[in-house]
Design a protein around this motif. Sequence first.
Motif, short mmCIF file in Angstrom:
data_model
loop_
_atom_site.label_atom_id
_atom_site.label_comp_id
_atom_site.label_asym_id
_atom_site.label_seq_id
_atom_site.Cartn_x
_atom_site.Cartn_y
_atom_site.Cartn_z
N UNK A 42 0.82 -1.21 0.00
CA UNK A 42 0.00 0.00 0.00
C UNK A 42 0.85 1.26 0.00
N UNK A 43 2.15 1.10 0.01
CA UNK A 43 3.05 2.24 -0.01
C UNK A 43 2.88 3.00 -1.32
N UNK A 44 2.82 4.30 -1.23
CA UNK A 44 2.67 5.19 -2.38
C UNK A 44 1.33 5.06 -3.10
N UNK A 45 0.34 4.47 -2.44
CA UNK A 45 -1.01 4.43 -3.00
C UNK A 45 -1.72 5.70 -2.55
N UNK A 46 -2.38 6.42 -3.45
CA UNK A 46 -3.06 7.65 -3.04
C UNK A 46 -4.01 7.43 -1.87
N UNK A 47 -4.02 8.35 -0.94
CA UNK A 47 -4.80 8.23 0.28
C UNK A 47 -6.30 8.12 0.03
N UNK A 48 -6.78 8.69 -1.08
CA UNK A 48 -8.22 8.66 -1.32
C UNK A 48 -8.72 7.32 -1.89
N UNK A 49 -7.82 6.38 -2.13
CA UNK A 49 -8.22 5.06 -2.61
C UNK A 49 -8.45 4.12 -1.42
N UNK A 50 -9.47 3.32 -1.52
CA UNK A 50 -9.79 2.33 -0.50
C UNK A 50 -8.74 1.22 -0.50
N UNK A 51 -8.33 0.81 0.66
CA UNK A 51 -7.42 -0.33 0.80
C UNK A 51 -8.23 -1.50 1.32
N UNK A 52 -8.22 -2.60 0.61
CA UNK A 52 -8.97 -3.79 0.99
C UNK A 52 -7.97 -4.93 1.04
N UNK A 53 -7.74 -5.44 2.21
CA UNK A 53 -6.73 -6.49 2.38
C UNK A 53 -7.40 -7.82 2.70
N UNK A 54 -7.04 -8.84 1.96
CA UNK A 54 -7.54 -10.19 2.21
C UNK A 54 -6.42 -10.95 2.89
#
Length: 119
Positions: A42-54
């Motif tokens: 998730x490093x360098x992923x824009x903050x406004x994008x949802x992070x969904x971790x399985x």
Amino acid sequence: MPLAQSLAARKDLKRYAIITGDLPEGKEQMAEYYALVAVESFENIPEDLLRYEITHSKLVRCTHQGPPQTIGATAAKLIFEWLPTSGYSISQNAELFIYPEGYDRNNPQSHFDYLLFVK
């Protein structure tokens, strides 16, 4: 999808989707649909994008052939025929879809993976 193409951490060219709250045990929930791409981190992923971790989930996988609109037949067979005799039950009230690179929703011969979270 244009934004997904530009993510440096993108793991592959497959497309993923998760639907939550759509299974028989979720009648009190509203279904939610998430269009996803896999990333290495998730490093360098824009903050406004949802992070969904399985993480650490048991999944049962089957292949669906045809357009996404016909997934109901595949899901029903898995949930109402296979699941009751499997010894498993639905977990997380979520379904995962994995569309291979180049999947054509208009081609009746196209296929994708349908996965159900189980416990």
